[in-house]
Design a protein around this motif. Structure first.
Motif: not given
Length: 764
Positions: A574-589, A748-761
């Motif tokens: 079950r998803v209990e909470r979710e939000c958009k962070i930059g270009k991704t979706m984060a979920h808690f549940g 290297g791929a991990a650095v790219m993933i985390l950099s992309a996740l941190l883009q955007g407000e």
């Protein structure tokens, strides 16, 4: 030899390879004193004077006043700040004013209860001899228990005895509970995670019975410094607390050394074992008469360092061998008491210990504390370092880094370690999984009613529905009764998610019981083929009987130790909470986790070289818990592929490193959390990274990660990017528990993933 001289000596040794990467000088602090506004009785004043206490530190005076004003109190100050007087004085004052008044002292360990018993004896030996008190735990003889129940004004015990021995037999304690004035909860920061959540339920059961007998005790909680003392105190006890955290105690100067084992390969991916470094330091301190405790993260490492040091000393300094011991939970009570006495008296020069000696047991005057690996929280680090240099002595603390992301992060960013605010202590007393265990105990003690929902919180209704549905509780006359003819508390372990215990037997000694091991960790510790250490002696686990829950051990002499490997599966419930962070979706549940120990590695002592690997056939263990998870955008996958990097390896590396960094933000151990990464999760169809609480029902760790997700991503990116390795190593993206042999991983791929996740407000 003073601290600077000893550090210079270490630098002069041929084995020294610039391991000291930072020295933080913590200056001495002068005492600040205060006077309670309440006038204390002549008996208390005389007792304090005869003990050598002429004045109070400012926080002691404030805590005494708050308690005597009728407030529930949380004292959150440093190690050795004299918190004991914060509760002993108001409790003894209450007993003097009313000889019917009673107090219950709760300590997380028997050792701490014994130590505080000595403090009470010293304080009352002259002016307050008529005040009765004593320890009431599993080591208390039966004849003494009756006497204490009937006549003691102060009972010193632990939450386990309160849970399984006192509350279910409350009829025998009716007079004590009816007159209960104070409940003292010492070392309250220890009550976090699954243990703290259990204890919070026990304290609610205690308050419920006190109300039945007509009392409403005040709580006095004492804690190390934490980020949320007011919140934690209220969640633990169920009542609002007044926080006293302006520490007035003095302390001497301390040099805090960050010690990073050197690389042993040209690629800078493998460091010398921190256990070897710890053995060297421990041995040199003992040789130079520097009394110390060397703290380790696990029982096994405490035993290993003791064994290594004994082997070294037996060659050159055999007279010193008897002056070192190890100390940890699992030893027989008489063994622990003997080690405590030898340490307090000054006979021992060194002890290797788990966090069993982290708490406020008075171990006498120590010169140094060595921490083998970051202990998981700032609070624990300062507690362990604070064991040395009590009073105004100049002391030494050494943190030896392990090959983990968080340890190496602090080695490269020492200001983050020494300037970082304390973590939040997290518990979840509304956890439905736990309430399903404690509500039957409460019903056994006294039938439940709808009014109990206020006491036990929002999870009460859901838990009651399930308990009534499965026949555990029976509804009659607007009350719920426990319907099973047994003793429910004996099936609920406070320190484990599992009520089962495994017994470890020594085959060579007429099958003597060596230890009891919690069921939820047994498969990680006593699997067939495991090397198990007890008091410096090595044992091989020859057989594990799952039906009887018995493990068999035989003495052995080998040059390796073992490390388990496990795999897991996570399914979304079950998803209990979710939000958009930059270009991704984060979920808690809520998620369902299945874990399985699939094998183990044999590692060379001292060098940690992998000698061999074995597969195991142990059953999987499944539970429902809470998790935070997030998706990685499709455009990031495309960009990673265009660079010729491994997207799956990047997800896997990000998962490992994020798990390693989460303890920066939540008061937890890395073993309290687990994770999963996959390019396509069956429940979402998306590439996902999961981080979950490794305890049934969850205890708030993953939820804190959800709330601070961008901060977690940022710290994880720094840990990976700043690591000097090129391809990834245990200091950034590898995990010792990975069941997939740390494959695939792509730094290297991990650095790219985390950099992309941190883009955007951030947008919530």
């Amino acid at each position: 030899m003073n601290v600077p001289e000893f550090l210079n000596y270490l630098r002069s040794q041929k084995e020294y390879r610039e391991q000291i990467v930072h020295i933080e000088h913590l200056p001495a602090r002068q005492a600040r004193f205060g006077t309670p506004q309440h006038t204390l009785s002549p008996e208390i004043t005389r007792a304090l004077r005869e003990t050598g206490i002429g004045q109070f530190y400012s926080h002691q005076a404030a805590a005494i006043d708050a308690a005597l004003d009728g407030e529930d109190v949380m004292v959150a100050t440093t190690t050795a700040s004299g918190k004991t007087l914060c509760y002993n004085v108001p409790v003894l004052e209450a007993v003097i004013r009313d000889w019917h008044a009673r107090a219950l002292y709760l300590f997380p360990t028997k050792a701490l209860a014994q130590d505080q018993l000595r403090s009470l004896q010293q304080l009352t030996r002259a002016a307050l001899k008529h005040v009765g008190f004593g320890t009431y735990d599993g080591d208390t003889p039966q004849r003494a228990r009756t006497r204490l129940r009937k006549s003691a004004a102060i009972i010193l015990t632990n939450p386990d005895m309160l849970h399984v021995g006192i509350l279910p037999n409350h009829g025998l304690w009716a007079k004590f509970l009816a007159n209960l004035k104070y409940v003292v909860v010492d070392e309250a920061h220890v009550y976090r995670g699954i243990f703290g959540s259990h204890v919070a339920c026990v304290l609610r059961r205690l308050r419920r019975l006190c109300e039945y007998y007509g009392s409403s005790p005040q709580f006095i909680c004492c804690s190390a410094t934490i980020a949320n003392p007011a919140e934690h105190g209220e969640q633990l006890t169920g009542v609002p607390v007044t926080v006293i955290d302006a520490d007035g105690s003095p302390h001497g100067a301390k040099d805090f050394v960050l010690w990073n084992p050197p690389f042993i390969d040209a690629a800078r991916t493998t460091r010398r074992s921190p256990n070897v470094e710890a053995t060297t330091l421990f041995t040199e301190m003992v040789r130079h008469g520097i009394r110390n405790i060397t703290f380790t993260r696990t029982r096994k490492i405490a035993e290993l360092i003791l064994r290594y040091t004994r082997e070294i000393l037996e060659k050159d300094d055999p007279d010193l061998v008897s002056l070192i011991r190890s100390y940890r939970a699992g030893y027989r009570p008489e063994e622990r008491r003997e080690i405590e006495r030898e340490l307090f008296s000054g006979r021992l020069l060194g002890v290797t210990a788990t966090n069993a000696l982290e708490l406020g047991v008075d171990v006498g005057s120590l010169d140094a504390a060595v921490l083998v690996g970051y202990p998981g929280t700032i609070a624990s680090m300062r507690q362990q370092a604070g064991r040395a240099g009590r009073g105004v002595r100049h002391s030494l603390a050494v943190l030896i880094a392990q090959d983990s992301p968080i340890d190496q992060y602090f080695m490269r960013h020492p200001t983050e370690l020494f300037g970082r605010p304390h973590e939040h202590a997290l518990i979840d007393p509304d956890n439905v999984h736990l309430l399903e265990k404690h509500l039957p105990c409460a019903a056994y003690e006294r039938p439940l009613t709808n009014d109990d929902e206020v006491l036990f919180g929002p999870g009460f209704v859901q838990a009651m529905i399930q308990l009534e549905r499965n026949g555990t509780l029976e509804y009659r006359g607007e009350r719920w009764y426990y319907s099973i003819p047994d003793y429910p508390a004996q099936r609920v372990s406070l320190r484990s998610a599992s009520p089962e215990k495994y017994v470890l037997l020594d085959e060579s000694d007429n099958y003597r019981t060596m230890e009891e091991i919690e069921g939820d960790t047994a498969f990680l510790r006593v699997y067939p083929g495991a090397i198990y250490l007890h008091q410096g002696e090595t044992y091989l686990i020859t057989h594990l009987d799952l039906s009887t829950r018995i493990a068999y051990a035989s003495p052995t002499d080998v040059n390796y130790y073992t490390e388990p490997r496990e795999i897991n599966e996570v399914r979304v419930i079950r998803v209990e909470r979710e939000c958009k962070i930059g270009k991704t979706m984060a979920h808690f549940g809520q998620v369902a986790v299945t874990q399985q120990v699939i094998g183990f590695r044999r590692l060379q002592q001292f060098t940690d070289t992998v000698l061999s690997e074995e597969m195991l056939d142990l059953p999987p263990q499944s539970f429902v818990t809470t998790a935070v998870w997030f998706e990685v955008p499709e455009e990031t996958r495309i960009a990673i592929a265009a660079r010729g990097l491994d997207f799956h390896g990047g997800l896997h590396a990000t998962e490992h490193a994020a798990i390693g960094m989460l303890p920066l933000f939540a008061m937890c151990d890395r073993l309290d959390i687990g994770g999963l990464s996959t390019p396509t999760h069956p429940d979402t169809g998306q590439p996902e990274i999961f981080i979950y609480d490794a305890h049934p029902g969850g205890v708030g760790i993953a939820e804190k990660g959800y709330e601070l997700l961008p901060e977690l991503w940022r710290a994880t990116l720094v840990a990976i990017r700043d690591c000097p390795c090129t391809e990834g190593c245990p200091s950034c993206i590898q995990s010792p528990k990975c069941g997939n042999n740390n494959e695939p991983l792509d730094k290297g791929a991990a650095v790219m993933i985390l950099s992309a996740l941190l883009q955007g407000e951030r947008n919530r």
